[in-house]
Design an enzyme around this catalytic site. Structure first.
Site, short mmCIF file in Angstrom:
data_model
loop_
_atom_site.label_atom_id
_atom_site.label_comp_id
_atom_site.label_asym_id
_atom_site.label_seq_id
_atom_site.Cartn_x
_atom_site.Cartn_y
_atom_site.Cartn_z
CB SER A 1 -1.15 0.14 1.14
OG SER A 1 -1.96 0.93 1.12
CG ASP B 1 -7.48 -2.57 -3.29
OD1 ASP B 1 -8.23 -2.11 -2.13
OD2 ASP B 1 -6.62 -2.63 -3.17
CG HIS C 1 -5.45 -2.20 0.11
ND1 HIS C 1 -5.18 -1.44 -1.09
CD2 HIS C 1 -4.71 -1.39 1.04
CE1 HIS C 1 -4.37 -0.56 -1.05
NE2 HIS C 1 -3.81 -0.34 0.16
#
Length: 269
Positions: free
Chosen positions: A98, A221, A249
């Protein structure tokens, strides 16, 4: 304690394996190095694997937290560079989840000599929708409301965000773990990291990447769409996009075998 030992203690650095290729695994917002435990056993047999916690996360030393330094992602990138210097690293394969994908990009553009390749798990260079033609997924007002909830009801915020991030179809155990991880972070530190994560825009930095990039994007996501992956692949000088048929995610936790195999194929040794 010398500077090297100080940094290792500060960021709770742990090293596994002794392979010739070094993987540097960087956790995402609200998480810590424990989130890599599903993929670590398979990797440490063949690679040298470095795990750590950003200052303010996990078992890092909170006494080193500085609001001025960590109000932007550059402060977190400096954590990465400090560790690279302390361990005298070169030709690192940086694997970021991320926001750490962008933190790794910042670090690698700042001091490219430490790095060889970047792997980005569910990245986004900007979570905001910016007119006329960039769709990061969120309107600014929506993110402001989400962060406002952190002040009003931190537990409620964590319980709302965790299934959104992990993917509601995944086990209550995984969702609960992520929620617990959010809750274990100091609320003031978490909000500052959230602001740095969700209100930043690093699209301009993509073209400056100095290393090849492998992008993993999930088909479902809520935080980073497949379209974001295509955008990044187009903007980066050298990038490969791997779309994984999955929800959520956190592909390194929910699809560790897939991520492991693709990383191995990408590294090529």
């Amino acid at each position: 304690m010398d500077t090297r030992q100080e940094i290792i203690a500060r960021n709770n650095v742990n090293i596994y394996g002794n392979g010739k290729t070094t993987l540097f695994l960087a956790h995402g917002f609200g998480c810590d190095q424990n989130m890599w435990r599903f993929i670590l056993p398979a990797l440490k047999n063949d690679y040298t694997v470095i795990l750590f916690d950003y200052v303010g996360s996990g078992n890092s030393q909170l006494s080193y937290y500085n609001q001025g330094r960590y109000k932007s992602l550059e402060g977190y990138a400096q954590d990465v560079l400090d560790i690279c210097e302390a361990l005298n690293l070169t030709d690192v394969v940086f694997v970021g989840h991320s926001v750490s994908s962008i933190i790794g990009l910042i670090a690698s553009v700042t001091q490219p000599e430490y790095f060889k390749q970047l792997v980005m798990v569910c990245p986004s260079p900007c979570f905001l929708n910016i007119k006329p033609d960039y769709f990061g997924g969120f309107e600014k007002v929506d993110l402001e409301e989400l962060l406002s909830l952190m002040d009003k009801n931190y537990l409620g915020w964590a319980n709302y965000l965790a299934p959104l991030v992990m993917g509601a179809s995944h086990s209550e155990e995984l969702i609960g773990e992520l929620s617990g991880s959010f809750c274990s972070t100091d609320p003031i530190i978490a909000k500052s990291f959230a602001e740095a994560t969700f209100f930043s825009d690093y699209r301009h930095l993509l073209k400056e990447a100095k290393h090849p990039v492998l992008i993993f994007q999930s088909t479902r996501d809520a935080l980073a769409s497949v379209e974001i992956g295509h955008y990044m692949q187009k903007e980066l000088p050298e990038a490969k996009l791997c779309i994984v048929d999955a929800e959520g995610h956190c592909l390194h936790m929910t699809q560790p075998e897939v991520i492991n195999q693709h990383i191995r194929d990408y590294i090529g040794d």
